[in-house]
Scaffold this motif. Structure first.
Motif, short mmCIF file in Angstrom:
data_model
loop_
_atom_site.label_atom_id
_atom_site.label_comp_id
_atom_site.label_asym_id
_atom_site.label_seq_id
_atom_site.Cartn_x
_atom_site.Cartn_y
_atom_site.Cartn_z
N GLU A 298 6.22 7.65 2.17
CA GLU A 298 6.10 6.24 1.78
C GLU A 298 7.47 5.58 1.66
O GLU A 298 7.66 4.44 2.09
CB GLU A 298 5.35 6.11 0.46
N ASN B 43 0.78 3.80 -3.18
CA ASN B 43 0.46 5.22 -2.99
C ASN B 43 1.57 6.11 -3.55
O ASN B 43 1.30 7.17 -4.14
CB ASN B 43 0.24 5.53 -1.51
N ASN C 224 0.83 -1.20 0.00
CA ASN C 224 0.00 0.00 0.00
C ASN C 224 0.86 1.25 0.00
O ASN C 224 0.56 2.23 -0.69
CB ASN C 224 -0.93 0.00 1.22
N TYR D 34 1.23 6.13 -7.29
CA TYR D 34 0.10 6.97 -7.70
C TYR D 34 0.44 8.45 -7.55
O TYR D 34 -0.01 9.28 -8.35
CB TYR D 34 -1.13 6.64 -6.85
N ASP D 35 1.21 8.79 -6.51
CA ASP D 35 1.63 10.19 -6.34
C ASP D 35 2.44 10.66 -7.55
O ASP D 35 2.31 11.80 -7.99
CB ASP D 35 2.47 10.35 -5.06
#
Length: 428
Positions: free
Chosen positions: A403, A385, A381, A388-389
């Protein structure tokens, strides 16, 4: 120390070379997986104009309402209206049978006299209001009130249809009918109160909705199946390195290789460093292969191209730290496990679980509330993330640092536990 490290890396390379079939699987299977999943899921990311769902329409009304419903369904681009099956006009019974057998996902049945009865009901309500306001024509003849029964638009759904689709369709139909009722009320007031051609009421919607999406160079950033699947399944492939890595560590313990290495003497930390460097190279090769598939192969399959312009460096950093997290987990599992029968099933199952709760298969926002909180413990996860950022939110290095720090911390913790466990075990 550097020599020992390089020899440790060389030893890992030899082990991988001897299992060439397993090495090929590590690279080929993720590529097959990402192509298959993306092809399957691509239709869910396409615009509605590219994918029309056939629905059955039974029109017992043949009035303004049914005409408006047909026009709105056609204009939406989401549906293809079907009024005949095998050349025969669809009836409610045949529509119900076809839908319940799974041949169609939806059937809409519009009742008789829906338009006429709605207009009659509106006339009665408007007439009552006008009468109470004292605006009615005194010369008009008093008509006997007719009782108008409520009407019911029936929706038949395939039992296998998802709840989200059902709710979306019911909401759309309800919105259409509400708009028709509102327009009928306005028009009736206009007829009874208005004089001349200029309308008294403006029937255009006062409140509208506009989606604002991020833009780069005045071009909207619209997510597609490739932007979701390439990072998601790249992470899955990277973390699946846990299985062969843990098995190799267990093999070394079983064959006595580890004991011979330690008696050289070679600190366990050097052995771990050699494994980390070797398998990190494999992880990065996996990642770049998947990116290459997204950039060069997907367009030939009719899929969107993966846009990595100006993003590849940040994506590589995310992949690097994700690889470290996966390797740390694999080393910990291999250090603790006593047999291959322990490491292989547990490693594969744990990776699948981490992928499931991490949002690789089902988006986190679609999960139950408790699972949304649980998802935060999955390293996948964190990596997803971060991807996706970079890909969807146009993020920079500062925005993905949280992250990356979590992935690095996970690696440090697992490696520390593995080294501590190995020392304790040898001391005993």
């Amino acid at each position: 120390m550097m020599y020992k490290f390089l020899m440790s890396v060389y030893k890992e390379m030899l082990l991988l070379k001897r299992d060439f079939g397993g090495l090929v699987i590590l690279f080929v299977m993720p590529l097959v997986l990402i192509v298959t999943i993306t092809l399957i899921q691509d239709s869910t990311f396409k615009s509605v104009n590219e994918s029309r769902i056939p629905i059955l329409l039974v029109d017992h009304d043949n009035g303004n309402i049914s005409k408006t419903v047909k026009e709105n369904l056609n204009e939406s681009g989401s549906f293809e209206i079907v009024t005949k099956i095998d050349g025969a006009t669809v009836t409610e019974a045949s529509a119900k049978e076809a839908v319940f057998k799974g041949k169609y996902q939806l059937a809409i049945v519009i009742p008789e006299k829906l338009s006429a009865d709605l207009q009659l009901k509106v006339n009665q309500n408007v007439g009552k209001i006008v009468s109470q306001l004292g605006l009615e024509d005194t010369t008009s003849v008093v008509k006997e009130k007719v009782v108008v029964k409520s009407k019911e638009v029936k929706l038949y759904f395939d039992p296998a249809t998802q709840l989200t689709f059902k709710n979306a369709v019911k909401s759309a139909i309800d919105k259409m009918i509400s708009q028709i009722e509102t327009q009928s009320i306005y028009s009736t007031f206009q007829d009874q109160l208005g004089e001349g051609d200029e309308p008294i009421f403006e029937q255009e919607s006062f409140i509208t909705f506009k989606e604002i999406v991020p833009k780069v160079n005045d071009k909207e950033i619209l997510p597609n199946s490739v932007q979701h699947n390439v990072p998601a399944w790249a992470l899955f492939a990277i973390f699946f390195i846990v299985v062969p890595l843990s098995i190799n560590i267990v093999k070394e313990k079983g064959q006595g290789t580890q004991i011979r290495l330690i008696t050289n003497p070679v600190p366990y930390a050097v052995i771990i460093a050699g494994k980390t460097a070797t398998y990190l190279m494999i992880c990065m090769i996996q990642f770049f292969l998947m990116v290459a598939v997204g950039v060069y192969l997907f367009p030939y399959l009719g899929l969107p191209v993966l846009d990595v312009d100006g993003k590849l460096l940040l994506m590589s950093i995310v992949a690097l730290f994700s690889g470290l997290a996966a390797i740390g987990f694999g080393i910990l599992l291999g250090t603790i496990a006593k047999t291959q029968e322990q490491s292989a099933p547990f490693g594969a199952t744990s990776v699948v679980i981490l992928a499931a709760i991490g949002g690789v298969w089902v988006p986190v926002f679609a999960m139950p509330k408790i699972m949304q909180y649980v998802s935060h413990i999955s390293p996948m996860n964190w990596g997803l993330n971060a991807f996706y950022d970079v890909l969807l939110r146009n993020g920079n290095i500062v925005e993905i640092l949280p992250e990356i720090n979590l992935l690095l911390l996970f690696f440090i913790i697992t490696i520390t536990i593995a080294i501590g466990y190995d020392k304790k075990k040898r001391a005993v």
